[in-house]
Design a protein around this motif. Sequence first.
Motif, PDB file in Angstrom:
ATOM      1  N   ILE A   7      -6.657  19.654  -3.015  1.00 58.89           N
ATOM      2  CA  ILE A   7      -6.021  18.409  -2.529  1.00 58.89           C
ATOM      3  C   ILE A   7      -7.014  17.232  -2.552  1.00 58.89           C
ATOM      4  O   ILE A   7      -6.664  16.141  -3.004  1.00 58.89           O
ATOM      5  CB  ILE A   7      -5.341  18.629  -1.147  1.00 58.89           C
ATOM      6  CG1 ILE A   7      -4.153  19.601  -1.304  1.00 58.89           C
ATOM      7  CG2 ILE A   7      -4.885  17.313  -0.513  1.00 58.89           C
ATOM      8  CD1 ILE A   7      -3.048  19.158  -2.263  1.00 58.89           C
ATOM      9  N   PRO A   8      -8.279  17.440  -2.139  1.00 59.39           N
ATOM     10  CA  PRO A   8      -9.246  16.333  -2.314  1.00 59.39           C
ATOM     11  C   PRO A   8      -9.397  15.916  -3.780  1.00 59.39           C
ATOM     12  O   PRO A   8      -9.589  14.732  -4.078  1.00 59.39           O
ATOM     13  CB  PRO A   8     -10.561  16.922  -1.766  1.00 59.39           C
ATOM     14  CG  PRO A   8     -10.118  17.965  -0.786  1.00 59.39           C
ATOM     15  CD  PRO A   8      -8.855  18.557  -1.356  1.00 59.39           C
ATOM     16  N   ALA A   9      -9.297  16.866  -4.703  1.00 60.03           N
ATOM     17  CA  ALA A   9      -9.388  16.515  -6.133  1.00 60.03           C
ATOM     18  C   ALA A   9      -8.203  15.630  -6.523  1.00 60.03           C
ATOM     19  O   ALA A   9      -8.364  14.618  -7.235  1.00 60.03           O
ATOM     20  CB  ALA A   9      -9.419  17.786  -6.988  1.00 60.03           C
ATOM     21  N   ALA A  10      -7.015  15.981  -6.039  1.00 54.89           N
ATOM     22  CA  ALA A  10      -5.826  15.163  -6.348  1.00 54.89           C
ATOM     23  C   ALA A  10      -5.984  13.765  -5.758  1.00 54.89           C
ATOM     24  O   ALA A  10      -5.611  12.760  -6.365  1.00 54.89           O
ATOM     25  CB  ALA A  10      -4.571  15.840  -5.808  1.00 54.89           C
ATOM     26  N   ARG A  11      -6.564  13.709  -4.562  1.00 57.00           N
ATOM     27  CA  ARG A  11      -6.804  12.404  -3.922  1.00 57.00           C
ATOM     28  C   ARG A  11      -7.696  11.520  -4.807  1.00 57.00           C
ATOM     29  O   ARG A  11      -7.392  10.349  -5.055  1.00 57.00           O
ATOM     30  CB  ARG A  11      -7.462  12.631  -2.553  1.00 57.00           C
ATOM     31  CG  ARG A  11      -7.930  11.362  -1.914  1.00 57.00           C
ATOM     32  CD  ARG A  11      -8.739  11.618  -0.660  1.00 57.00           C
ATOM     33  NE  ARG A  11      -9.207  10.332  -0.148  1.00 57.00           N
ATOM     34  CZ  ARG A  11      -9.324  10.016   1.120  1.00 57.00           C
ATOM     35  NH1 ARG A  11      -9.026  10.898   2.037  1.00 57.00           N
ATOM     36  NH2 ARG A  11      -9.739   8.828   1.498  1.00 57.00           N
ATOM     37  N   THR A  12      -8.788  12.109  -5.317  1.00 56.41           N
ATOM     38  CA  THR A  12      -9.707  11.338  -6.165  1.00 56.41           C
ATOM     39  C   THR A  12      -8.988  10.856  -7.431  1.00 56.41           C
ATOM     40  O   THR A  12      -9.190   9.723  -7.887  1.00 56.41           O
ATOM     41  CB  THR A  12     -10.931  12.206  -6.535  1.00 56.41           C
ATOM     42  OG1 THR A  12     -11.479  12.713  -5.334  1.00 56.41           O
ATOM     43  CG2 THR A  12     -11.975  11.414  -7.284  1.00 56.41           C
ATOM     44  N   ALA A  13      -8.139  11.725  -7.994  1.00 58.13           N
ATOM     45  CA  ALA A  13      -7.410  11.332  -9.214  1.00 58.13           C
ATOM     46  C   ALA A  13      -6.458  10.168  -8.909  1.00 58.13           C
ATOM     47  O   ALA A  13      -6.338   9.225  -9.708  1.00 58.13           O
ATOM     48  CB  ALA A  13      -6.650  12.535  -9.772  1.00 58.13           C
ATOM     49  N   SER A  38       0.859  -1.187   0.000  1.00 56.91           N
ATOM     50  CA  SER A  38       0.000   0.000   0.000  1.00 56.91           C
ATOM     51  C   SER A  38       0.893   1.235   0.000  1.00 56.91           C
ATOM     52  O   SER A  38       2.080   1.156   0.313  1.00 56.91           O
ATOM     53  CB  SER A  38      -0.905   0.004   1.227  1.00 56.91           C
ATOM     54  OG  SER A  38      -0.122   0.252   2.370  1.00 56.91           O
ATOM     55  N   LEU A  39       0.305   2.350  -0.381  1.00 53.16           N
ATOM     56  CA  LEU A  39       1.057   3.601  -0.444  1.00 53.16           C
ATOM     57  C   LEU A  39       0.394   4.569   0.535  1.00 53.16           C
ATOM     58  O   LEU A  39      -0.748   4.989   0.322  1.00 53.16           O
ATOM     59  CB  LEU A  39       0.998   4.145  -1.876  1.00 53.16           C
ATOM     60  CG  LEU A  39       1.876   5.342  -2.191  1.00 53.16           C
ATOM     61  CD1 LEU A  39       3.350   4.995  -2.025  1.00 53.16           C
ATOM     62  CD2 LEU A  39       1.614   5.824  -3.616  1.00 53.16           C
ATOM     63  N   LYS A  40       1.119   4.898   1.602  1.00 55.75           N
ATOM     64  CA  LYS A  40       0.517   5.765   2.633  1.00 55.75           C
ATOM     65  C   LYS A  40       0.841   7.217   2.314  1.00 55.75           C
ATOM     66  O   LYS A  40       2.008   7.622   2.304  1.00 55.75           O
ATOM     67  CB  LYS A  40       1.043   5.375   4.000  1.00 55.75           C
ATOM     68  CG  LYS A  40       0.648   3.963   4.386  1.00 55.75           C
ATOM     69  CD  LYS A  40       0.720   3.767   5.890  1.00 55.75           C
ATOM     70  CE  LYS A  40       0.270   2.370   6.290  1.00 55.75           C
ATOM     71  NZ  LYS A  40       1.195   1.319   5.868  1.00 55.75           N
ATOM     72  N   PRO A  88       0.401   0.982  -5.829  1.00 57.24           N
ATOM     73  CA  PRO A  88      -0.079   0.196  -4.678  1.00 57.24           C
ATOM     74  C   PRO A  88      -1.332   0.865  -4.099  1.00 57.24           C
ATOM     75  O   PRO A  88      -1.501   2.079  -4.250  1.00 57.24           O
ATOM     76  CB  PRO A  88       1.078   0.289  -3.676  1.00 57.24           C
ATOM     77  CG  PRO A  88       2.262   0.720  -4.469  1.00 57.24           C
ATOM     78  CD  PRO A  88       1.747   1.517  -5.629  1.00 57.24           C
ATOM     79  N   LYS A  89      -2.163   0.113  -3.447  1.00 59.56           N
ATOM     80  CA  LYS A  89      -3.422   0.664  -2.911  1.00 59.56           C
ATOM     81  C   LYS A  89      -3.137   1.900  -2.042  1.00 59.56           C
ATOM     82  O   LYS A  89      -2.433   1.808  -1.035  1.00 59.56           O
ATOM     83  CB  LYS A  89      -4.088  -0.427  -2.072  1.00 59.56           C
ATOM     84  CG  LYS A  89      -5.460  -0.059  -1.585  1.00 59.56           C
ATOM     85  CD  LYS A  89      -6.091  -1.240  -0.843  1.00 59.56           C
ATOM     86  CE  LYS A  89      -7.301  -0.863  -0.022  1.00 59.56           C
ATOM     87  NZ  LYS A  89      -8.006   0.318  -0.391  1.00 59.56           N
ATOM     88  N   PRO A  90      -3.668   3.068  -2.439  1.00 59.95           N
ATOM     89  CA  PRO A  90      -3.367   4.261  -1.647  1.00 59.95           C
ATOM     90  C   PRO A  90      -4.157   4.290  -0.338  1.00 59.95           C
ATOM     91  O   PRO A  90      -5.330   3.936  -0.312  1.00 59.95           O
ATOM     92  CB  PRO A  90      -3.797   5.422  -2.567  1.00 59.95           C
ATOM     93  CG  PRO A  90      -4.786   4.828  -3.507  1.00 59.95           C
ATOM     94  CD  PRO A  90      -4.489   3.370  -3.625  1.00 59.95           C
ATOM     95  N   GLU A  91      -3.474   4.701   0.727  1.00 58.84           N
ATOM     96  CA  GLU A  91      -4.154   4.932   2.015  1.00 58.84           C
ATOM     97  C   GLU A  91      -3.854   6.369   2.390  1.00 58.84           C
ATOM     98  O   GLU A  91      -2.683   6.769   2.419  1.00 58.84           O
ATOM     99  CB  GLU A  91      -3.586   4.007   3.097  1.00 58.84           C
ATOM    100  CG  GLU A  91      -4.057   2.588   2.961  1.00 58.84           C
ATOM    101  CD  GLU A  91      -3.383   1.680   3.986  1.00 58.84           C
ATOM    102  OE1 GLU A  91      -2.996   2.163   5.076  1.00 58.84           O
ATOM    103  OE2 GLU A  91      -3.210   0.502   3.646  1.00 58.84           O
ATOM    104  N   PHE A  92      -4.885   7.134   2.670  1.00 60.18           N
ATOM    105  CA  PHE A  92      -4.683   8.568   2.913  1.00 60.18           C
ATOM    106  C   PHE A  92      -4.783   8.875   4.401  1.00 60.18           C
ATOM    107  O   PHE A  92      -5.660   8.356   5.091  1.00 60.18           O
ATOM    108  CB  PHE A  92      -5.718   9.377   2.133  1.00 60.18           C
ATOM    109  CG  PHE A  92      -5.577   9.203   0.643  1.00 60.18           C
ATOM    110  CD1 PHE A  92      -4.654   9.955  -0.075  1.00 60.18           C
ATOM    111  CD2 PHE A  92      -6.339   8.265  -0.047  1.00 60.18           C
ATOM    112  CE1 PHE A  92      -4.511   9.786  -1.453  1.00 60.18           C
ATOM    113  CE2 PHE A  92      -6.197   8.087  -1.413  1.00 60.18           C
ATOM    114  CZ  PHE A  92      -5.284   8.845  -2.122  1.00 60.18           C
TER     115      PHE A  92
END
Length: 355
Positions: A26-32, A10-12, A41-45
């Motif tokens: 920043i939320p827009a970048a998260r969605t992208a 995963s990618l933290k 790897p599965k992103p974890e925010f």
Amino acid sequence: RSLSTAARSSLKIGLIPADGIGKEVIPAARTAIEALGSDIPKPEFIELLAGWETFTRYGVALPEETVKILRSDCDCALFGSVSSPSRKVIGYSSPIVALRKELDLYANIRPVVSVAPEAGQTPAVDLVVVRENTECLYVKQEEQIITENGKEARATRLITERASRRIGKMAFDLALERQRKHLTIIHKSNVLSVTDGLFRETVRKVHTFPDAEGKYDSVSVMEQLVDSAVYRLFREPEVFDVMVAPNLYGDILSDAAAALVGSLGLVPSVNAGDDFVMGEPVHGSAPDIAGKGIANPIASIRSAALMLRRLGYTKGADRLDTAVDQVIREGTTLTPDLNGKSSTTEVLDAVLKKL
Ligand code: GGG
């Protein structure tokens, strides 16, 4: 923490929107990033606090908890924008300046590229500003005294051989990766011969250090006084490929270069060290448009791409960049900074469709 991609399941990603439009882009970048699926790897925010608003609520602009979690739990981070006041506020200090120092993110890498040059704008701009990120006037050692003639204010401008050498090395390495392999050292050593003189001399020496072993022989090196560099940037931007500069000049030059490609809302950056990377749009918190839903998310999405690229996730980074380039080229879904009428969400949706 290592920057290597080795076997991550995963990618933290630490998310620090901070102030103003940072909370929208920043939320827009998260969605992208989430839309990249198995290309990363599965992103974890992990949402983290910092900024002027954090200071007004909790009395601290960069909580210790934020730095601790970035250091111990995160593989990388995305920072939005901060609205520091222009006056001295007791107890407040810029959290982004502090964060760059805390995590030793000594290079701010700011690519400025025109995707859809306007008619007559040839050749296209394609350069990278490499800004030293830890010293110069940003050491923030300022004082004011009262003299018999009134107030007197002073600031220390720190330039060290160590910081100049490592930013120089970063700039040479970036130049090596580029087609033109051309590096311009920006300084003002005709006036500041001690501080800028040390910067210029040290960066110049990088390719002749014994440990370079000829590695940088293919890089051509030029230098330019900062004032004439700004002039040339506007007259003939095509002469520049990689520009390396002390902190303040790099900050100003990259905003100026952004004007050549249409909007500050397009220009991304990464704060890079040897062990950590933090993406950050070059624009500030834009209080005039904050909360209106019209901030351009492209600089943040591109910053996410730069961050992923630096971590070795080239495929994911390429997909984000290609999607953004297509949206800009089409020119039908753009925010008002690019003379469009679309909202942040509409631009994000257009990027997601291209992905
Ligand atoms: N994302 C870039 C940004 O927030 N720029 C504004 C900035 O750096 N301000 C310095 C500060 O407010 O401390």
